[in-house]
Write an enzyme that holds these catalytic residues in place. Structure first.
Site, PDB file in Angstrom:
ATOM      1  N   ASN A  10       0.878  -1.177   0.000  1.00 42.89           N
ATOM      2  CA  ASN A  10       0.000   0.000   0.000  1.00 42.89           C
ATOM      3  C   ASN A  10       0.910   1.220   0.000  1.00 42.89           C
ATOM      4  O   ASN A  10       1.533   1.528   1.015  1.00 42.89           O
ATOM      5  CB  ASN A  10      -0.902  -0.025   1.245  1.00 42.89           C
ATOM      6  CG  ASN A  10      -1.735   1.239   1.365  1.00 42.89           C
ATOM      7  OD1 ASN A  10      -1.767   2.060   0.446  1.00 42.89           O
ATOM      8  ND2 ASN A  10      -2.401   1.390   2.498  1.00 42.89           N
ATOM      9  N   TRP A  11       0.975   1.870  -1.143  1.00 45.63           N
ATOM     10  CA  TRP A  11       1.898   3.008  -1.271  1.00 45.63           C
ATOM     11  C   TRP A  11       1.348   4.289  -0.636  1.00 45.63           C
ATOM     12  O   TRP A  11       2.035   5.299  -0.603  1.00 45.63           O
ATOM     13  CB  TRP A  11       2.244   3.233  -2.759  1.00 45.63           C
ATOM     14  CG  TRP A  11       3.417   2.397  -3.183  1.00 45.63           C
ATOM     15  CD1 TRP A  11       3.772   1.172  -2.690  1.00 45.63           C
ATOM     16  CD2 TRP A  11       4.412   2.728  -4.167  1.00 45.63           C
ATOM     17  NE1 TRP A  11       4.908   0.723  -3.303  1.00 45.63           N
ATOM     18  CE2 TRP A  11       5.323   1.658  -4.213  1.00 45.63           C
ATOM     19  CE3 TRP A  11       4.599   3.808  -5.010  1.00 45.63           C
ATOM     20  CZ2 TRP A  11       6.423   1.645  -5.067  1.00 45.63           C
ATOM     21  CZ3 TRP A  11       5.694   3.806  -5.869  1.00 45.63           C
ATOM     22  CH2 TRP A  11       6.597   2.734  -5.893  1.00 45.63           C
ATOM     23  N   LYS A  12       0.066   4.251  -0.195  1.00 48.48           N
ATOM     24  CA  LYS A  12      -0.544   5.432   0.443  1.00 48.48           C
ATOM     25  C   LYS A  12      -0.296   6.670  -0.437  1.00 48.48           C
ATOM     26  O   LYS A  12      -0.358   6.560  -1.654  1.00 48.48           O
ATOM     27  CB  LYS A  12      -0.010   5.583   1.866  1.00 48.48           C
ATOM     28  CG  LYS A  12      -0.183   4.283   2.672  1.00 48.48           C
ATOM     29  CD  LYS A  12       0.066   4.425   4.132  1.00 48.48           C
ATOM     30  CE  LYS A  12      -0.166   3.071   4.800  1.00 48.48           C
ATOM     31  NZ  LYS A  12      -0.063   3.123   6.256  1.00 48.48           N
ATOM     32  N   HIS A  93      -9.499   1.254   4.686  1.00 45.93           N
ATOM     33  CA  HIS A  93      -8.239   1.435   5.427  1.00 45.93           C
ATOM     34  C   HIS A  93      -8.498   2.363   6.614  1.00 45.93           C
ATOM     35  O   HIS A  93      -9.268   3.320   6.510  1.00 45.93           O
ATOM     36  CB  HIS A  93      -7.164   2.017   4.511  1.00 45.93           C
ATOM     37  CG  HIS A  93      -5.801   1.920   5.136  1.00 45.93           C
ATOM     38  ND1 HIS A  93      -5.377   2.798   6.106  1.00 45.93           N
ATOM     39  CD2 HIS A  93      -4.800   1.029   4.982  1.00 45.93           C
ATOM     40  CE1 HIS A  93      -4.160   2.446   6.503  1.00 45.93           C
ATOM     41  NE2 HIS A  93      -3.786   1.363   5.834  1.00 45.93           N
ATOM     42  N   GLU A  95      -6.847   4.685   7.773  1.00 43.94           N
ATOM     43  CA  GLU A  95      -6.545   6.103   7.507  1.00 43.94           C
ATOM     44  C   GLU A  95      -7.719   6.782   6.815  1.00 43.94           C
ATOM     45  O   GLU A  95      -7.872   7.999   6.908  1.00 43.94           O
ATOM     46  CB  GLU A  95      -5.240   6.212   6.685  1.00 43.94           C
ATOM     47  CG  GLU A  95      -4.039   5.911   7.569  1.00 43.94           C
ATOM     48  CD  GLU A  95      -2.824   5.360   6.847  1.00 43.94           C
ATOM     49  OE1 GLU A  95      -2.741   5.470   5.612  1.00 43.94           O
ATOM     50  OE2 GLU A  95      -1.955   4.802   7.557  1.00 43.94           O
ATOM     51  N   GLU A 164      -5.381  -4.913  10.382  1.00 50.01           N
ATOM     52  CA  GLU A 164      -4.341  -3.920  10.610  1.00 50.01           C
ATOM     53  C   GLU A 164      -4.610  -3.190  11.928  1.00 50.01           C
ATOM     54  O   GLU A 164      -5.409  -2.224  11.953  1.00 50.01           O
ATOM     55  CB  GLU A 164      -4.321  -2.889   9.471  1.00 50.01           C
ATOM     56  CG  GLU A 164      -4.020  -3.482   8.114  1.00 50.01           C
ATOM     57  CD  GLU A 164      -3.420  -2.447   7.164  1.00 50.01           C
ATOM     58  OE1 GLU A 164      -2.374  -2.753   6.577  1.00 50.01           O
ATOM     59  OE2 GLU A 164      -3.982  -1.341   7.033  1.00 50.01           O
ATOM     60  N   GLY A 170       2.831   1.962  10.953  1.00 47.18           N
ATOM     61  CA  GLY A 170       3.882   2.979  10.886  1.00 47.18           C
ATOM     62  C   GLY A 170       4.587   3.254  12.200  1.00 47.18           C
ATOM     63  O   GLY A 170       5.309   4.242  12.322  1.00 47.18           O
ATOM     64  N   SER A 209       3.445  -2.368  10.277  1.00 46.74           N
ATOM     65  CA  SER A 209       4.876  -2.493  10.575  1.00 46.74           C
ATOM     66  C   SER A 209       5.483  -3.832  10.154  1.00 46.74           C
ATOM     67  O   SER A 209       6.383  -4.353  10.822  1.00 46.74           O
ATOM     68  CB  SER A 209       5.151  -2.226  12.059  1.00 46.74           C
ATOM     69  OG  SER A 209       4.851  -0.868  12.373  1.00 46.74           O
ATOM     70  N   GLY A 230       2.911  -1.250   4.214  1.00 48.66           N
ATOM     71  CA  GLY A 230       2.976   0.171   3.891  1.00 48.66           C
ATOM     72  C   GLY A 230       4.394   0.592   3.558  1.00 48.66           C
ATOM     73  O   GLY A 230       4.908   0.339   2.465  1.00 48.66           O
ATOM     74  N   GLY A 231       5.063   1.225   4.522  1.00 50.69           N
ATOM     75  CA  GLY A 231       6.380   1.815   4.297  1.00 50.69           C
ATOM     76  C   GLY A 231       7.386   0.889   3.633  1.00 50.69           C
ATOM     77  O   GLY A 231       8.142   1.312   2.743  1.00 50.69           O
TER      78      GLY A 231
HETATM   79  P1  13P Z   1       3.138   0.204   7.598  1.00 53.04           P
HETATM   80  O1  13P Z   1       3.589  -1.100   6.990  1.00 53.04           O
HETATM   81  O2  13P Z   1       3.900   1.392   7.110  1.00 53.04           O
HETATM   82  O3  13P Z   1       3.036   0.104   9.086  1.00 53.04           O
HETATM   83  O4  13P Z   1       1.635   0.453   7.063  1.00 53.04           O
HETATM   84  C1  13P Z   1       0.696  -0.564   7.161  1.00 53.04           C
HETATM   85  C2  13P Z   1      -0.499  -0.177   6.410  1.00 53.04           C
HETATM   86  O5  13P Z   1      -1.233   0.706   6.796  1.00 53.04           O
HETATM   87  C3  13P Z   1      -0.754  -0.883   5.146  1.00 53.04           C
HETATM   88  O6  13P Z   1      -2.028  -0.615   4.655  1.00 53.04           O
END
Ligand code: 13P
Length: 248
Positions: A10-12, A93, A95, A164, A170, A209, A230-231
């Site tokens: 997920n590149w957000k 998600h 977020e 999640e 994060g 994470s 994510g990251g």
């Molecule tokens: P991180 O892997 O950066 O913690 O993000 C997880 C996430 O929200 C994937 O959708």
């Protein structure tokens, strides 16, 4: 039942034209891991360029509107995502649940629209830290799941769930293997109750994470059928070791 694993990035709100080379590097490296499904969910505006850059590699969106079309300024429909080259999308998600105040009912509608149009769906659920500390994580997440699940599913396009925990996103913190196992077992039981045999085949991803250093431990937990990353999905050098851990 052992399911083939899915590792989705997920590149957000990350990704410009200059990052297409990284997407190409990930897609090319993913071919070495034929036992694992790999996908990247990129910003809507990058989907078309990404899909053209890596034909045959699954590119997804990060959200979709529940309506087919209409007066919804700034939103993206399922048909638009498909037209741009996406084969799946994330919905719900945390977020977006938090930032855009999306409700379970809206997320259910988004998932249903996406699936009807032929898009695979990764539907996210997860609890805040206070809920985990009050030992209410499983009941809270199951209630979210109940409210957000589409009424009907099929194997194609696929529905996957991503657990999640919000406090793990994060932050570098992750639940213990026992906590992940307990949640995924509860999700599996609820999916089987809801969809019967088809519910046994819904992949349940863990997200929050995930890194090369913890991926193997997470993938060893039963009912963990992959990861939403994510990251660590932004660079092939960070992401591919996670895919490799899913393959082994
Ligand atoms: P991180 O892997 O950066 O913690 O993000 C997880 C996430 O929200 C994937 O959708």
């Amino acid at each position: 039942m052992e399911l083939r694993k899915l590792v989705a990035g997920n590149w957000k709100m990350h990704g410009l034209s200059t990052d297409l080379a990284e997407i190409e590097a990930i897609a090319s490296a993913a071919r070495n891991f034929r036992g694992v499904d790999v996908a990247l969910c990129v910003p809507a505006i990058l989907i078309e360029r990404a899909a053209r850059a890596v034909p045959g590699f699954p590119i997804g969106g990060q959200d979709v509107h529940e309506a087919g079309e209409g007066a919804h300024t700034g939103c993206t429909s399922a048909r638009m995502l498909i037209d741009a080259g996406a084969s799946l999308t994330i919905v719900g998600h945390s977020e977006r649940r938090e930032g855009q105040l999306e409700s379970d009912a809206e997320i259910k509608a988004k998932a249903e629209t996406a699936i009807e149009c032929g898009l695979g769906v990764i539907l996210c659920v997860g609890e805040i830290l206070e809920v985990r500390e009050q030992c209410a994580a499983v009941s809270t997440v199951l209630a979210q799941l109940d409210g957000s699940l589409p009424d009907r599913i099929s194997t194609h396009p696929e529905l996957a769930i991503a657990y999640e925990p919000i406090w793990a996103i994060g932050t570098g913190k992750i639940p213990t293997a026992v906590e992940i196992g307990e949640m995924h077992a509860a999700l599996r039981a609820r999916l089987a109750e809801r969809y019967g045999a088809e519910g046994e085949r819904v992949r349940i991803l863990y997200g929050g994470s995930v890194k090369s250093s913890n991926a193997a431990e997470i993938f060893a937990v039963s009912n963990v059928d992959g990861a939403l990353v994510g990251g660590a999905s932004l660079k092939a050098a960070d992401f591919m070791p996670i895919v490799a851990a899913a393959a082994s």
